[in-house]
Design an enzyme around this catalytic site. Structure first.
Site, PDB file in Angstrom:
ATOM      1  N   MET A  44       0.804  -1.218   0.000  1.00 52.87           N
ATOM      2  CA  MET A  44       0.000   0.000   0.000  1.00 52.87           C
ATOM      3  C   MET A  44       0.843   1.278   0.000  1.00 52.87           C
ATOM      4  SD  MET A  44      -2.802  -1.518  -0.366  1.00 52.87           S
ATOM      5  CE  MET A  44      -4.143  -0.341  -0.159  1.00 52.87           C
ATOM      6  N   HIS A  75      -4.943  -5.413  -8.330  1.00 56.80           N
ATOM      7  CA  HIS A  75      -5.764  -4.290  -7.899  1.00 56.80           C
ATOM      8  C   HIS A  75      -7.217  -4.755  -7.800  1.00 56.80           C
ATOM      9  CE1 HIS A  75      -6.810  -0.132  -7.261  1.00 56.80           C
ATOM     10  NE2 HIS A  75      -7.787  -0.262  -8.136  1.00 56.80           N
ATOM     11  N   THR A 100       3.461   0.242 -14.355  1.00 55.82           N
ATOM     12  CA  THR A 100       4.127   1.361 -15.025  1.00 55.82           C
ATOM     13  C   THR A 100       4.121   2.519 -14.026  1.00 55.82           C
ATOM     14  OG1 THR A 100       2.027   2.080 -15.960  1.00 55.82           O
ATOM     15  CG2 THR A 100       3.373   0.630 -17.335  1.00 55.82           C
ATOM     16  N   GLN A 107     -11.564 -14.390  -5.582  1.00 51.99           N
ATOM     17  CA  GLN A 107     -11.127 -14.416  -6.986  1.00 51.99           C
ATOM     18  C   GLN A 107      -9.667 -13.990  -7.126  1.00 51.99           C
ATOM     19  OE1 GLN A 107     -12.851 -15.675  -9.636  1.00 51.99           O
ATOM     20  NE2 GLN A 107     -14.061 -16.346  -7.894  1.00 51.99           N
TER      21      GLN A 107
HETATM   22  C1  GAR Z   1      -6.103  -7.046  -1.827  1.00 52.69           C
HETATM   23  O1  GAR Z   1      -7.488  -6.946  -1.962  1.00 52.69           O
HETATM   24  C2  GAR Z   1      -5.400  -6.305  -2.933  1.00 52.69           C
HETATM   25  O2  GAR Z   1      -6.050  -6.382  -4.169  1.00 52.69           O
HETATM   26  C3  GAR Z   1      -5.448  -4.892  -2.414  1.00 52.69           C
HETATM   27  O3  GAR Z   1      -5.173  -5.013  -1.037  1.00 52.69           O
HETATM   28  C4  GAR Z   1      -5.637  -6.290  -0.573  1.00 52.69           C
HETATM   29  C5  GAR Z   1      -4.497  -6.981   0.129  1.00 52.69           C
HETATM   30  O4  GAR Z   1      -4.925  -8.157   0.745  1.00 52.69           O
HETATM   31  N1  GAR Z   1      -4.510  -4.050  -3.076  1.00 52.69           N
HETATM   32  C6  GAR Z   1      -4.700  -2.760  -3.287  1.00 52.69           C
HETATM   33  O5  GAR Z   1      -5.698  -2.163  -2.934  1.00 52.69           O
HETATM   34  C7  GAR Z   1      -3.559  -2.072  -4.000  1.00 52.69           C
HETATM   35  N2  GAR Z   1      -3.966  -0.793  -4.453  1.00 52.69           N
HETATM   36  P1  GAR Z   1      -3.882  -9.273   1.172  1.00 52.69           P
HETATM   37  O6  GAR Z   1      -2.810  -8.576   2.014  1.00 52.69           O
HETATM   38  O7  GAR Z   1      -4.694 -10.216   1.998  1.00 52.69           O
HETATM   39  O8  GAR Z   1      -3.324  -9.897  -0.056  1.00 52.69           O
END
Ligand code: GAR
Length: 196
Positions: free
Chosen positions: A91, A110, A142, A174
């Site tokens: 993040m 994402h 990118t 998913q």
């Molecule tokens: C996931 O939903 C991922 O897609 C999102 O954070 C979550 C992390 O979960 N990513 C973003 O929002 C990036 N902009 P995780 O730590 O359990 O994999």
């Protein structure tokens, strides 16, 4: 040659776990590093328990100086000889200076059907827009945020009564299928966009 994959996380790292688990079976990549900007990430403890090399680079001491943070990231990465980086719930926004040397070798997941809803609060925004479907995207990174060529997408229906939390949970299921599938294809040199 097996590709050395580094996975960047900030929190629980459930996508990282899905990637690591998939790489245990007949795969062209191996998990060479899990890196977090947050020492408290439960994903870091899990990765250590799996015997995977880990690094923590806390962004907070650098304040707004993204370049200094990224220099520290580069230094932490250097000994691990990575071929590919997978951002998996990392993040922090990365600048062009960090991304450029990795362009074409850095993937991100994402939680939206890009190009819709770049940035944060994707599930709430999809609900507010009255979308009937939502989902997740794996793309090449990118310098522009949540941009870059799409490698794969997975869709879920939006269901009557959904909250951002229930929708996020449906998307996350998913994500755990999409990201491993996208990394497998990428490692095999297949960048043709696919849908799960
Ligand atoms: C996931 O939903 C991922 O897609 C999102 O954070 C979550 C992390 O979960 N990513 C973003 O929002 C990036 N902009 P995780 O730590 O359990 O994999």
């Amino acid at each position: 040659m097996t590709k050395r994959v580094g996975i960047f996380i900030s929190g629980g790292g459930s996508n990282m776990r899905a990637l690591v688990q998939d790489m245990t079976r007949d795969h062209g990549g191996c998990p060479a590093l899990v890196l977090s900007n947050n020492a408290g990430s439960s994903g870091i403890a899990w990765a250590r328990g799996q015997g995977i090399a880990t690094e923590v680079v806390d962004h907070r001491p650098f304040g707004p100086d993204r370049t200094a943070f990224e220099r520290a990231l580069d230094a932490a990465l250097a000994p691990h000889g990575l071929d590919i980086i997978c951002l998996a719930g990392f993040m922090r926004v990365l600048t062009a200076g960090f991304v450029a040397p990795w362009q074409g070798r850095m993937l991100n997941i994402h939680p939206s059907l890009l190009p819709k809803y770049k940035g944060l609060h994707t599930h709430a925004r999809a609900l507010a827009a009255g979308d009937t479907e939502h989902g997740c995207t794996v793309h090449l990174v990118t310098p522009a945020l949540d941009d870059g060529p799409v490698l794969g997408q997975a869709k879920v229906p939006v269901i009557e009564g959904d909250t951002p939390e229930t929708l996020a949970a449906r998307v996350l299921v998913q994500e755990h299928a999409l990201y491993p599938a996208a990394l497998r294809r990428f490692v095999d040199g297949n960048m043709t966009p696919f849908t799960l």
